[in-house]
Design a protein around this motif. Structure first.
Motif, PDB file in Angstrom:
ATOM      1  N   UNK A   4     -38.030 -10.139  59.323  1.00 14.16           N
ATOM      2  CA  UNK A   4     -37.097  -9.420  59.313  1.00 14.16           C
ATOM      3  C   UNK A   4     -35.902  -9.923  59.418  1.00 14.16           C
ATOM      4  N   UNK A   5     -34.756 -10.113  58.579  1.00 16.82           N
ATOM      5  CA  UNK A   5     -33.544 -10.467  58.544  1.00 16.82           C
ATOM      6  C   UNK A   5     -32.711  -9.244  58.740  1.00 16.82           C
ATOM      7  N   UNK A   6     -31.432  -9.692  59.507  1.00 13.16           N
ATOM      8  CA  UNK A   6     -30.337  -8.870  59.552  1.00 13.16           C
ATOM      9  C   UNK A   6     -29.051  -9.675  59.825  1.00 13.16           C
ATOM     10  N   UNK A  45     -27.326  -6.032  66.066  1.00 12.90           N
ATOM     11  CA  UNK A  45     -27.071  -4.546  65.814  1.00 12.90           C
ATOM     12  C   UNK A  45     -27.752  -4.238  64.645  1.00 12.90           C
ATOM     13  N   UNK A  46     -28.222  -4.949  63.646  1.00 15.86           N
ATOM     14  CA  UNK A  46     -28.861  -4.758  62.520  1.00 15.86           C
ATOM     15  C   UNK A  46     -27.859  -3.327  61.634  1.00 15.86           C
ATOM     16  N   UNK A 102     -31.402 -20.434  55.986  1.00 19.24           N
ATOM     17  CA  UNK A 102     -31.993 -19.440  56.881  1.00 19.24           C
ATOM     18  C   UNK A 102     -33.255 -18.858  56.109  1.00 19.24           C
ATOM     19  N   UNK A 103     -33.078 -18.455  54.939  1.00 22.04           N
ATOM     20  CA  UNK A 103     -34.103 -17.512  54.177  1.00 22.04           C
ATOM     21  C   UNK A 103     -35.065 -18.629  53.479  1.00 22.04           C
ATOM     22  N   UNK A 155     -29.400 -13.624  60.119  1.00 19.62           N
ATOM     23  CA  UNK A 155     -30.488 -14.466  61.088  1.00 19.62           C
ATOM     24  C   UNK A 155     -31.887 -13.484  60.809  1.00 19.62           C
ATOM     25  N   UNK A 156     -32.636 -14.236  61.657  1.00 22.32           N
ATOM     26  CA  UNK A 156     -34.077 -13.470  61.846  1.00 22.32           C
ATOM     27  C   UNK A 156     -33.832 -12.834  62.803  1.00 22.32           C
ATOM     28  N   UNK A 157     -34.159 -11.403  62.995  1.00 21.64           N
ATOM     29  CA  UNK A 157     -34.147 -10.492  63.946  1.00 21.64           C
ATOM     30  C   UNK A 157     -35.324 -10.124  64.750  1.00 21.64           C
TER      31      UNK A 157
END
Length: 115
Positions: free
Chosen positions: A10-12, A16-17, A57-58, A100-102
């Protein structure tokens, strides 16, 4: 044992997403949709989201593409209202520091095999 290569990621934008949006378009598709055994004839309204080469990042998770992500009210407004000559500037990967990866989780198969 969890498979790291098949794990869900999961990325955000941050921890705080906050809400973000994928840039995309609605269009009419005039073919069959659904399963091969139960096709549904069109026309269908379908949504396609715009993709771009992934950022650093992805890319390790999705090496072919990432969605164009709109992170601000201004970007969403430009995408929805501006002429293409202006809106197309949004067709870019987010800077590496902007996503970022959350969370990471197992693939469904990993969960089923560990039960």
């Amino acid at each position: 044992m969890q498979s790291t290569s098949c794990a869900h990621v999961w990325f955000a934008i941050n921890d705080d997403r906050p809400l973000t949006c994928f840039a995309g378009i609605w269009t009419e598709f005039k073919g069959d949709r659904g399963t091969k055994s139960k096709p549904v004839s069109g026309p269908h309204n379908v949504y396609g989201f715009l993709t771009i080469s992934p950022n650093a990042i992805v890319e390790p998770i999705h090496p072919k593409a990432m969605p164009v992500i709109l992170t601000t009210d201004e970007e969403r407004d430009v995408w929805m209202r501006a002429p293409w000559d202006e809106a197309k500037a949004l067709q870019r990967p987010l800077p590496d520091e902007a996503i970022k990866i959350v969370m990471r989780g197992p693939d469904k198969e990993d969960v089923a095999s560990s039960a």
